[in-house]
Scaffold this motif. Sequence first.
Motif, PDB file in Angstrom:
ATOM      1  N   PHE A 100      -4.808   5.369  -7.519  1.00 60.96           N
ATOM      2  CA  PHE A 100      -4.320   4.386  -6.543  1.00 60.96           C
ATOM      3  C   PHE A 100      -5.479   3.509  -6.037  1.00 60.96           C
ATOM      4  O   PHE A 100      -5.348   2.290  -5.949  1.00 60.96           O
ATOM      5  N   VAL A 101      -6.594   4.136  -5.731  1.00 65.24           N
ATOM      6  CA  VAL A 101      -7.758   3.364  -5.248  1.00 65.24           C
ATOM      7  C   VAL A 101      -8.221   2.393  -6.329  1.00 65.24           C
ATOM      8  O   VAL A 101      -8.458   1.206  -6.071  1.00 65.24           O
ATOM      9  N   ASP A 102      -8.313   2.890  -7.563  1.00 71.01           N
ATOM     10  CA  ASP A 102      -8.796   2.043  -8.667  1.00 71.01           C
ATOM     11  C   ASP A 102      -7.885   0.825  -8.872  1.00 71.01           C
ATOM     12  O   ASP A 102      -8.353  -0.264  -9.186  1.00 71.01           O
ATOM     13  N   GLN A 103      -6.586   1.036  -8.709  1.00 73.34           N
ATOM     14  CA  GLN A 103      -5.653  -0.073  -8.905  1.00 73.34           C
ATOM     15  C   GLN A 103      -5.693  -1.054  -7.734  1.00 73.34           C
ATOM     16  O   GLN A 103      -5.525  -2.259  -7.924  1.00 73.34           O
ATOM     17  N   THR A 104      -5.889  -0.531  -6.539  1.00 69.01           N
ATOM     18  CA  THR A 104      -5.645  -1.335  -5.340  1.00 69.01           C
ATOM     19  C   THR A 104      -6.859  -2.135  -4.883  1.00 69.01           C
ATOM     20  O   THR A 104      -6.712  -3.239  -4.351  1.00 69.01           O
ATOM     21  N   VAL A 105      -8.058  -1.592  -5.079  1.00 73.27           N
ATOM     22  CA  VAL A 105      -9.258  -2.292  -4.598  1.00 73.27           C
ATOM     23  C   VAL A 105      -9.372  -3.709  -5.197  1.00 73.27           C
ATOM     24  O   VAL A 105      -9.584  -4.675  -4.454  1.00 73.27           O
ATOM     25  N   PRO A 106      -9.194  -3.879  -6.514  1.00 75.55           N
ATOM     26  CA  PRO A 106      -9.246  -5.246  -7.052  1.00 75.55           C
ATOM     27  C   PRO A 106      -8.166  -6.161  -6.464  1.00 75.55           C
ATOM     28  O   PRO A 106      -8.385  -7.360  -6.321  1.00 75.55           O
ATOM     29  N   GLN A 107      -7.023  -5.592  -6.105  1.00 72.79           N
ATOM     30  CA  GLN A 107      -5.955  -6.395  -5.501  1.00 72.79           C
ATOM     31  C   GLN A 107      -6.384  -6.891  -4.118  1.00 72.79           C
ATOM     32  O   GLN A 107      -6.137  -8.045  -3.748  1.00 72.79           O
ATOM     33  N   ALA A 108      -7.068  -6.013  -3.366  1.00 74.18           N
ATOM     34  CA  ALA A 108      -7.585  -6.417  -2.047  1.00 74.18           C
ATOM     35  C   ALA A 108      -8.614  -7.536  -2.220  1.00 74.18           C
ATOM     36  O   ALA A 108      -8.647  -8.497  -1.443  1.00 74.18           O
ATOM     37  N   HIS A 109      -9.448  -7.405  -3.249  1.00 75.30           N
ATOM     38  CA  HIS A 109     -10.453  -8.446  -3.503  1.00 75.30           C
ATOM     39  C   HIS A 109      -9.782  -9.762  -3.860  1.00 75.30           C
ATOM     40  O   HIS A 109     -10.206 -10.828  -3.422  1.00 75.30           O
ATOM     41  N   LEU A 128       0.806  -1.229   0.000  1.00 75.65           N
ATOM     42  CA  LEU A 128       0.000   0.000   0.000  1.00 75.65           C
ATOM     43  C   LEU A 128       0.839   1.280   0.000  1.00 75.65           C
ATOM     44  O   LEU A 128       0.612   2.174  -0.815  1.00 75.65           O
ATOM     45  N   VAL A 129       1.800   1.363   0.916  1.00 70.51           N
ATOM     46  CA  VAL A 129       2.569   2.606   1.033  1.00 70.51           C
ATOM     47  C   VAL A 129       3.469   2.784  -0.192  1.00 70.51           C
ATOM     48  O   VAL A 129       3.490   3.840  -0.820  1.00 70.51           O
ATOM     49  N   ASP A 130       4.197   1.721  -0.528  1.00 68.52           N
ATOM     50  CA  ASP A 130       5.033   1.823  -1.729  1.00 68.52           C
ATOM     51  C   ASP A 130       4.160   1.916  -2.979  1.00 68.52           C
ATOM     52  O   ASP A 130       4.506   2.601  -3.936  1.00 68.52           O
ATOM     53  N   GLY A 131       3.017   1.239  -2.941  1.00 62.39           N
ATOM     54  CA  GLY A 131       2.089   1.315  -4.080  1.00 62.39           C
ATOM     55  C   GLY A 131       1.596   2.740  -4.297  1.00 62.39           C
ATOM     56  O   GLY A 131       1.582   3.247  -5.423  1.00 62.39           O
ATOM     57  N   ALA A 132       1.200   3.391  -3.208  1.00 64.96           N
ATOM     58  CA  ALA A 132       0.743   4.784  -3.314  1.00 64.96           C
ATOM     59  C   ALA A 132       1.895   5.676  -3.773  1.00 64.96           C
ATOM     60  O   ALA A 132       1.731   6.555  -4.630  1.00 64.96           O
ATOM     61  N   ALA A 133       3.072   5.424  -3.204  1.00 64.75           N
ATOM     62  CA  ALA A 133       4.237   6.240  -3.572  1.00 64.75           C
ATOM     63  C   ALA A 133       4.544   6.093  -5.064  1.00 64.75           C
ATOM     64  O   ALA A 133       4.809   7.088  -5.750  1.00 64.75           O
ATOM     65  N   ILE A 134       4.484   4.858  -5.572  1.00 60.93           N
ATOM     66  CA  ILE A 134       4.791   4.645  -6.994  1.00 60.93           C
ATOM     67  C   ILE A 134       3.798   5.397  -7.880  1.00 60.93           C
ATOM     68  O   ILE A 134       4.176   5.998  -8.887  1.00 60.93           O
ATOM     69  N   SER A 178       9.284  -0.952  -7.760  1.00 62.86           N
ATOM     70  CA  SER A 178       8.319  -1.944  -8.194  1.00 62.86           C
ATOM     71  C   SER A 178       8.645  -3.306  -7.568  1.00 62.86           C
ATOM     72  O   SER A 178       7.755  -4.101  -7.297  1.00 62.86           O
ATOM     73  N   PHE A 179       9.920  -3.556  -7.278  1.00 65.27           N
ATOM     74  CA  PHE A 179      10.290  -4.742  -6.465  1.00 65.27           C
ATOM     75  C   PHE A 179       9.660  -4.625  -5.078  1.00 65.27           C
ATOM     76  O   PHE A 179       9.115  -5.599  -4.548  1.00 65.27           O
ATOM     77  N   HIS A 180       9.693  -3.434  -4.518  1.00 62.30           N
ATOM     78  CA  HIS A 180       9.167  -3.250  -3.163  1.00 62.30           C
ATOM     79  C   HIS A 180       7.680  -3.583  -3.095  1.00 62.30           C
ATOM     80  O   HIS A 180       7.214  -4.249  -2.187  1.00 62.30           O
ATOM     81  N   GLN A 181       6.950  -3.089  -4.079  1.00 60.35           N
ATOM     82  CA  GLN A 181       5.512  -3.307  -4.044  1.00 60.35           C
ATOM     83  C   GLN A 181       5.176  -4.788  -4.232  1.00 60.35           C
ATOM     84  O   GLN A 181       4.322  -5.340  -3.551  1.00 60.35           O
ATOM     85  N   ARG A 182       5.890  -5.421  -5.162  1.00 59.48           N
ATOM     86  CA  ARG A 182       5.615  -6.840  -5.397  1.00 59.48           C
ATOM     87  C   ARG A 182       5.958  -7.710  -4.192  1.00 59.48           C
ATOM     88  O   ARG A 182       5.227  -8.648  -3.863  1.00 59.48           O
ATOM     89  N   GLN A 183       7.100  -7.400  -3.530  1.00 57.23           N
ATOM     90  CA  GLN A 183       7.441  -8.225  -2.366  1.00 57.23           C
ATOM     91  C   GLN A 183       6.405  -8.015  -1.265  1.00 57.23           C
ATOM     92  O   GLN A 183       6.047  -8.952  -0.567  1.00 57.23           O
ATOM     93  N   GLY A 184       5.866  -6.805  -1.136  1.00 57.86           N
ATOM     94  CA  GLY A 184       4.833  -6.551  -0.143  1.00 57.86           C
ATOM     95  C   GLY A 184       3.567  -7.329  -0.453  1.00 57.86           C
ATOM     96  O   GLY A 184       2.974  -7.952   0.429  1.00 57.86           O
ATOM     97  N   PHE A 185       3.197  -7.317  -1.735  1.00 59.14           N
ATOM     98  CA  PHE A 185       1.971  -8.025  -2.124  1.00 59.14           C
ATOM     99  C   PHE A 185       2.149  -9.534  -1.933  1.00 59.14           C
ATOM    100  O   PHE A 185       1.212 -10.237  -1.547  1.00 59.14           O
TER     101      PHE A 185
END
Lengths: 322, 103
Positions: A235-244, A134-140, A166-173
Amino acid sequence: MEQSSTVPNGSARESHFAALLSAGEKIEPRDWMPVAYRRTMIRQIAQHAHSEVIGQQPEGNWITRAPSLARKAILVAKVQDEAGHGLYLYSACETLGISRDELNELLHQGRQKYSSIFNYPTLSWADVGAIGWLVDGAAITNQVTLTRTSYGPYARAMVRICKEESFHQRQGFEIMTTLAQGSEAQRAMAQDALDRWWWPSLAMLGPPDEQSTHTDQSLQWGIKLETNDEIRQRFVDQTVPQAHFLGLHVPDEALAWNEGRGHWDFGDIDWDAFWEVVRGNGPCNHERLAHKVQAWQDGAWVREAGLAYAAKQAHGAPRNSA
Amino acid sequence: MQHETASPATPAVGANPLWEVFVRAKRGLNHVHAGSVHAPDAATALRHARDVYTRRAEGVSIWLVASTAIVASDPDAQGDWFEDDKPYRHPTFYTVSDEVGHL
């Protein structure tokens, strides 16, 4: 627009500066630039650099307790990247005529800020996942647009940083995925982390456009290319489906797909809470800055020894004839 | 290349000097400016440059230059100091009959 009246041919230089911007050309370090452009750039790059450096702390908190050697090695690499990002950005900021020592001093005195997001604690291992996702995702989301910002050294630093983030976000996910597919306790950890990090991640993208004091001028100068609200929506549009995908619940009862807009509608952000953290009253503000200052002071003897050694080498060390 | 040193303002007393870092990504390519590092001496600066700018095998060689040693052209002299681009310096200026083929 502000300009220095002591500069000869001030208006010619100013129109040259404006012409570069409107042609989509970058401003480079030794170009003439309006005083306010330089000041805004220093403020923004410094805040960004400080955020990278302070951002090492919440994650560094989990290095010794990472659940496996592989996770530990990855987390060390990520925290090392944050230090590197800070250094790329300090390097870019210094091209504007401010020294590294001044930048450190301004941070330590609380006269320059870092992102409010790093004033929240990392209470469980899942927080390391949530920060990456989330944090790195928002930052990106913000930083990708900044690769096109008008100041050359800042734009180039952002290109480099985006590749590494982008490595950071993927490792977080991946951490979140592992937890979300794990035991009941692990799922609960992942949900708890999402519950605590969701709203601060939306708020870290900055105040809403109608309250943002810097937006208009920054857009005009090509420092910003999109407003805070535009970036937040993406960011919301990208992230909500990921949470689902993770099967986790986004802690916002107002969240709903808006067919007409083609975007997710989301609830009101608690801006009073955000400003409280910005003003220094978040859960970890004092701890983060105190730790940074302590590390700087503890490292003083290393810096002094390095300079003493260099001076000795330069003047020819006395030979030991014994 | 336009260098990107901090302004000529004198560094704070006791400050570590600034070094410009140039990285060769692989054999066959030239060294390209990557950024700068602070360090008291060249050997330390080289190690810092490696740690900061080649964490992902981005380089096979590093050049360091003390920022104070770089000589740069005047950024305000763009138009008059650099010669205008003359079209006849480019191959596309010349027309060659199709019969001649590749030239």
